[in-house]
Design a protein around this motif. Structure first.
Motif, PDB file in Angstrom:
ATOM      1  N   PHE A 236      43.885  17.637  87.546  1.00  0.00           N
ATOM      2  CA  PHE A 236      44.113  19.071  87.484  1.00  0.00           C
ATOM      3  C   PHE A 236      44.774  19.464  86.165  1.00  0.00           C
ATOM      4  O   PHE A 236      44.347  20.427  85.506  1.00  0.00           O
ATOM      5  CB  PHE A 236      45.000  19.509  88.653  1.00  0.00           C
ATOM      6  CG  PHE A 236      45.322  20.977  88.651  1.00  0.00           C
ATOM      7  CD1 PHE A 236      44.419  21.907  89.121  1.00  0.00           C
ATOM      8  CD2 PHE A 236      46.545  21.426  88.150  1.00  0.00           C
ATOM      9  CE1 PHE A 236      44.721  23.262  89.111  1.00  0.00           C
ATOM     10  CE2 PHE A 236      46.852  22.771  88.134  1.00  0.00           C
ATOM     11  CZ  PHE A 236      45.937  23.697  88.620  1.00  0.00           C
ATOM     12  N   ASN A 237      45.796  18.727  85.767  1.00  0.00           N
ATOM     13  CA  ASN A 237      46.519  19.068  84.536  1.00  0.00           C
ATOM     14  C   ASN A 237      45.631  18.998  83.309  1.00  0.00           C
ATOM     15  O   ASN A 237      45.673  19.875  82.437  1.00  0.00           O
ATOM     16  CB  ASN A 237      47.722  18.143  84.354  1.00  0.00           C
ATOM     17  CG  ASN A 237      48.914  18.562  85.191  1.00  0.00           C
ATOM     18  OD1 ASN A 237      48.985  19.693  85.670  1.00  0.00           O
ATOM     19  ND2 ASN A 237      49.847  17.657  85.381  1.00  0.00           N
ATOM     20  N   MET A 238      44.825  17.934  83.199  1.00  0.00           N
ATOM     21  CA  MET A 238      44.007  17.756  82.000  1.00  0.00           C
ATOM     22  C   MET A 238      42.846  18.753  81.945  1.00  0.00           C
ATOM     23  O   MET A 238      42.478  19.222  80.859  1.00  0.00           O
ATOM     24  CB  MET A 238      43.493  16.313  81.930  1.00  0.00           C
ATOM     25  CG  MET A 238      44.592  15.282  81.676  1.00  0.00           C
ATOM     26  SD  MET A 238      45.537  15.569  80.158  1.00  0.00           S
ATOM     27  CE  MET A 238      47.031  16.365  80.817  1.00  0.00           C
ATOM     28  N   ILE A 239      42.258  19.073  83.084  1.00  0.00           N
ATOM     29  CA  ILE A 239      41.189  20.083  83.080  1.00  0.00           C
ATOM     30  C   ILE A 239      41.753  21.437  82.666  1.00  0.00           C
ATOM     31  O   ILE A 239      41.187  22.141  81.826  1.00  0.00           O
ATOM     32  CB  ILE A 239      40.523  20.174  84.472  1.00  0.00           C
ATOM     33  CG1 ILE A 239      39.709  18.905  84.749  1.00  0.00           C
ATOM     34  CG2 ILE A 239      39.622  21.403  84.560  1.00  0.00           C
ATOM     35  CD1 ILE A 239      39.098  18.862  86.137  1.00  0.00           C
ATOM     36  N   TRP A 240      42.882  21.797  83.269  1.00  0.00           N
ATOM     37  CA  TRP A 240      43.531  23.069  82.946  1.00  0.00           C
ATOM     38  C   TRP A 240      43.927  23.092  81.473  1.00  0.00           C
ATOM     39  O   TRP A 240      43.755  24.095  80.778  1.00  0.00           O
ATOM     40  CB  TRP A 240      44.754  23.225  83.840  1.00  0.00           C
ATOM     41  CG  TRP A 240      45.192  24.624  84.144  1.00  0.00           C
ATOM     42  CD1 TRP A 240      46.413  25.171  83.893  1.00  0.00           C
ATOM     43  CD2 TRP A 240      44.432  25.659  84.776  1.00  0.00           C
ATOM     44  NE1 TRP A 240      46.460  26.469  84.340  1.00  0.00           N
ATOM     45  CE2 TRP A 240      45.259  26.791  84.883  1.00  0.00           C
ATOM     46  CE3 TRP A 240      43.122  25.730  85.272  1.00  0.00           C
ATOM     47  CZ2 TRP A 240      44.823  27.990  85.457  1.00  0.00           C
ATOM     48  CZ3 TRP A 240      42.693  26.917  85.842  1.00  0.00           C
ATOM     49  CH2 TRP A 240      43.539  28.015  85.922  1.00  0.00           C
ATOM     50  N   PHE A 241      44.483  22.010  80.979  1.00  0.00           N
ATOM     51  CA  PHE A 241      44.924  21.916  79.587  1.00  0.00           C
ATOM     52  C   PHE A 241      43.728  22.007  78.636  1.00  0.00           C
ATOM     53  O   PHE A 241      43.789  22.684  77.608  1.00  0.00           O
ATOM     54  CB  PHE A 241      45.677  20.600  79.380  1.00  0.00           C
ATOM     55  CG  PHE A 241      46.178  20.393  77.987  1.00  0.00           C
ATOM     56  CD1 PHE A 241      46.759  21.427  77.260  1.00  0.00           C
ATOM     57  CD2 PHE A 241      46.091  19.136  77.381  1.00  0.00           C
ATOM     58  CE1 PHE A 241      47.234  21.234  75.980  1.00  0.00           C
ATOM     59  CE2 PHE A 241      46.564  18.940  76.100  1.00  0.00           C
ATOM     60  CZ  PHE A 241      47.137  19.986  75.394  1.00  0.00           C
TER      61      PHE A 241
ATOM     62  N   ILE B  37      51.146  26.352  77.499  1.00  0.00           N
ATOM     63  CA  ILE B  37      49.924  26.654  76.740  1.00  0.00           C
ATOM     64  C   ILE B  37      49.127  27.752  77.427  1.00  0.00           C
ATOM     65  O   ILE B  37      48.618  28.686  76.780  1.00  0.00           O
ATOM     66  CB  ILE B  37      49.058  25.387  76.605  1.00  0.00           C
ATOM     67  CG1 ILE B  37      49.815  24.267  75.883  1.00  0.00           C
ATOM     68  CG2 ILE B  37      47.751  25.706  75.898  1.00  0.00           C
ATOM     69  CD1 ILE B  37      50.024  24.463  74.430  1.00  0.00           C
ATOM     70  N   VAL B  38      49.020  27.680  78.761  1.00  0.00           N
ATOM     71  CA  VAL B  38      48.282  28.695  79.528  1.00  0.00           C
ATOM     72  C   VAL B  38      48.903  30.072  79.339  1.00  0.00           C
ATOM     73  O   VAL B  38      48.206  31.057  79.053  1.00  0.00           O
ATOM     74  CB  VAL B  38      48.262  28.316  81.032  1.00  0.00           C
ATOM     75  CG1 VAL B  38      47.692  29.465  81.864  1.00  0.00           C
ATOM     76  CG2 VAL B  38      47.442  27.047  81.260  1.00  0.00           C
ATOM     77  N   THR B  39      50.214  30.161  79.491  1.00  0.00           N
ATOM     78  CA  THR B  39      50.905  31.451  79.380  1.00  0.00           C
ATOM     79  C   THR B  39      50.792  32.016  77.971  1.00  0.00           C
ATOM     80  O   THR B  39      50.518  33.213  77.786  1.00  0.00           O
ATOM     81  CB  THR B  39      52.387  31.285  79.753  1.00  0.00           C
ATOM     82  OG1 THR B  39      52.487  30.702  81.051  1.00  0.00           O
ATOM     83  CG2 THR B  39      53.093  32.631  79.749  1.00  0.00           C
ATOM     84  N   ALA B  40      51.000  31.179  76.964  1.00  0.00           N
ATOM     85  CA  ALA B  40      50.909  31.640  75.576  1.00  0.00           C
ATOM     86  C   ALA B  40      49.511  32.138  75.253  1.00  0.00           C
ATOM     87  O   ALA B  40      49.342  33.179  74.601  1.00  0.00           O
ATOM     88  CB  ALA B  40      51.305  30.510  74.628  1.00  0.00           C
TER      89      ALA B  40
END
Length: 309
Positions: free
Chosen positions: A88-93, A151-154
């Protein structure tokens, strides 16, 4: 030899990859290493020893324990142990990292990743050491979630109207994805992973801080990047100085050998062509340092020096 070739290919691929992929590969490598360690521990008859290994990379909430393992402030943000966690983390990232690169530099991505992880660590430690709900409990923090959510928020703040196609939902603006993510984080504060969700809040705060400041023309990652440059340049200077001294000593030894052997025939193991190439390589080391040599030049230098002994 085959193993060394594979390792060299992997190292070359890592060096040539983007900053986004470098961070992804580091996370995957740590995950694989931890899993292999767990397998080794199991077959060695000590399956519980993996927990001791994990304590060396996880961030402890207990401050006296943290004082004995300060490196975990950094290592935790590159480590995952559960398959779904890293997936999940790597796909989102990866998704948001691609969009982040449209408006920011790779250096800013690395610095914000670290900032987000540090912000998550700070929020986690504050929650466990100040809030009454956690006073009598000790927690452990692991995972890149805080860094990723920064990273998502920025990205959502810098590109709020950019649309992203989501499975079963369709096209959605980044700002609404960020709002939904933050909402889930706040809801999760009351769940079983409350400590981890507080770390996510830390990542959200750091990402929002970065995005809002960047919109005003201020880069909060600049100090960290300057520090990294100072460390890297200092290390390169030390290595270059050592290699230059070694090359100078080697060059003097070569000239001494040439002078002492001037009155007798040249050694059959060293041809005139070898000497010319050696002089060119040594000149290149003096001008640009050992790191500037190509793999062929390094191999040639080693072969000639070995035959001159």
């Amino acid at each position: 030899m085959a193993v060394m070739g594979i390792i060299n290919d992997m190292r070359r691929g890592f060096t040539q990859s983007t900053m986004l992929m470098k961070l992804v590969w580091i996370n995957i490598a740590v995950f694989v290493l931890l899993r292999i360690t767990a397998i080794v521990c199991m077959f060695a008859g000590s399956p519980d020893f993996i927990h001791e290994v994990m304590k060396q990379v996880q961030l402890p909430s207990h401050l006296p324990t943290l004082a004995t393992r300060p490196w975990t402030v950094l290592t935790y943000m590159f480590a995952q142990y559960d398959v779904l966690h890293i997936l999940f983390n790597m796909i989102w990232f990866y998704w948001f990292g691609i969009m982040f690169r449209m408006v920011c530099t790779p250096r800013q991505m690395l610095a914000l990743y670290i900032y987000g992880g540090l912000g998550g660590a700070a929020a986690f430690l504050l929650a466990y050491n100040l809030l009454p709900a956690f006073v009598y409990t000790n927690g452990w923090l692991i995972g890149s979630s805080a860094s990723v959510i920064a990273i998502v928020t920025a990205t959502a703040i810098l590109m709020p109207d950019l649309r992203m196609n989501l499975l079963l939902i369709g096209s959605v603006s980044l700002k609404w994805i960020a709002v939904a993510t933050i909402g889930l984080v706040l809801i999760g504060v009351t769940g079983n992973n409350a400590g981890g969700e507080f770390a996510h809040i830390g990542g959200v705060i750091v990402g929002a801080w970065y995005g809002l400041r960047m919109k005003r023309g201020h880069d909060i990652t600049a100090p960290l990047n300057r520090l990294i440059d100072m460390i890297v340049n200092g290390w390169r200077s030390i290595v270059s100085m050592k290699l230059s001294n070694r090359a100078s000593s080697f060059s003097q030894h070569t000239r001494h050998a040439d002078t002492s052997n001037a009155s007798r025939p040249s050694s059959p193991s060293i041809s005139e062509d070898d000497r010319e190439q050696l002089d060119e390589i040594l000149d290149k080391i003096k001008k640009s340092g050992y790191a500037a040599l190509t793999p062929d030049e390094r191999r040639r230098l080693f072969d000639v020096s070995r035959r001159m002994k």
